[in-house]
Design a protein around this motif. Structure first.
Motif: not given
Length: 303
Positions: A15, A42-46, A76, A103, A105, A107
């Motif tokens: 990701g 990132l594919s998701h999150g920031s 992105g 990330a 979260d 990660r």
């Protein structure tokens, strides 16, 4: 190196896309500093930060927390650029530093150099198989490296971003494999090819213990049935796949993403019809497959 190693062991690599475009030691107002420039997506999150680790002191040097858009990047993606002051205790060699993108979260994702300096090493040219398309079948191979040889190569190994263990011989049978794994810090990348026969027991545990830096393992599978595989490699396909599945299971149960498993096929005209079967076997592992075409018939020494 335990602190840095644990940080890299928790990185996933999935990701994420990004590269370190430049890293060097510079002067900043009369003081040595580490200059880093790159980008991440990132594919998701920031993105929360890019953490920079001094492997030689087993410590976190600092974090980059400011990101900005750049016109040459994919949609992105966000760029970063920073100068991190170095103390007298820090390494002044840029290759002693590794970066992880963090990330929001928590990660972690490893960042590699955009144009890395790589080295290929043949630990041992000998092999336990004599595959029909390999120089081993004709008695052509190089001898094993010694510990002294490895020490001679140490400066180049430590400076390189990626260490590829070249694959004429069977690297997993090398008596100095562990010494190489211990020599390469966790923020680097070890990739190698093997025939899968020794991917088990003590060797498998060592590879998982040093993952990272072991990030990529390619297993040679050239035919998709037991009979055709035996004609090429003189060993059992089912036993090799049993080793590969067991290794993936142990890796997943340990909560690790690395090393990723790829099936590599030397496509011989005699067995081209079995390539879809090999792709199916790759789908059982990490869904990664690559091939090398061999013109003519490998069974008759075609080149």
């Amino acid at each position: 190196m335990n602190y840095v190693r644990e940080q890299y062991r928790t990185s996933s690599g999935t990701g994420f896309q990004g590269f370190l475009d430049e890293i060097k030691v510079v002067l900043l107002e009369g003081q040595m500093a580490l200059f880093v420039r790159g980008w991440a997506m990132l594919s998701h999150g920031s993105l929360a930060a890019v953490d920079c680790f001094d492997v030689s002191t087993d410590s976190l040097l600092g974090s980059v927390t400011e990101f900005f858009p750049r016109s040459d990047l994919p949609p992105g993606a966000m760029a970063f650029e920073a100068r991190l002051p170095l103390s007298a205790d820090n390494s002044h060699n840029y290759f002693d530093y590794g970066l992880l993108t963090r990330a929001d979260d928590g990660r972690l994702f490893p960042i590699f150099h955009h144009s890395p300096e790589n080295i290929q090493i043949e630990l041992d040219g000998r092999c336990n198989l004599a595959c029909v398309m390999c120089p081993q079948a004709f008695g052509v191979h190089s001898g094993p490296l010694s510990i002294d040889d490895l020490e001679t190569l140490r400066p180049v190994i430590e400076r390189s971003e990626c260490v590829e263990i070249n694959h004429q011989g069977e690297a997993l049978l090398s008596p100095i494999l562990l010494q190489l794994l211990q020599m390469v810090p966790p923020h680097k990348h070890i990739a190698f090819n093997c025939n899968g026969t020794a991917l088990k027991a003590k060797v498998a545990r060592q590879l998982l213990e040093y993952a990272p830096p072991v990030r990529s393992i390619s297993i040679s599978i050239d035919a998709g049935t037991e009979e055709s595989f035996y004609k090429i490699r003189g060993t059992s396909l089912s036993k090799i796949m049993e080793n590969a599945r067991a290794f993936k299971k142990a890796r997943d149960e340990a909560g690790l993403t690395f090393p990723q498993l790829t099936l590599t096929c030397t496509v011989i005209s005699d067995f081209m019809e079995f390539v879809p079967d090999i792709v199916g076997l790759a789908a059982e592992l990490d869904k990664s497959f690559r091939y090398w075409p061999l013109t003519g018939s490998g069974l008759h020494g075609g080149a």
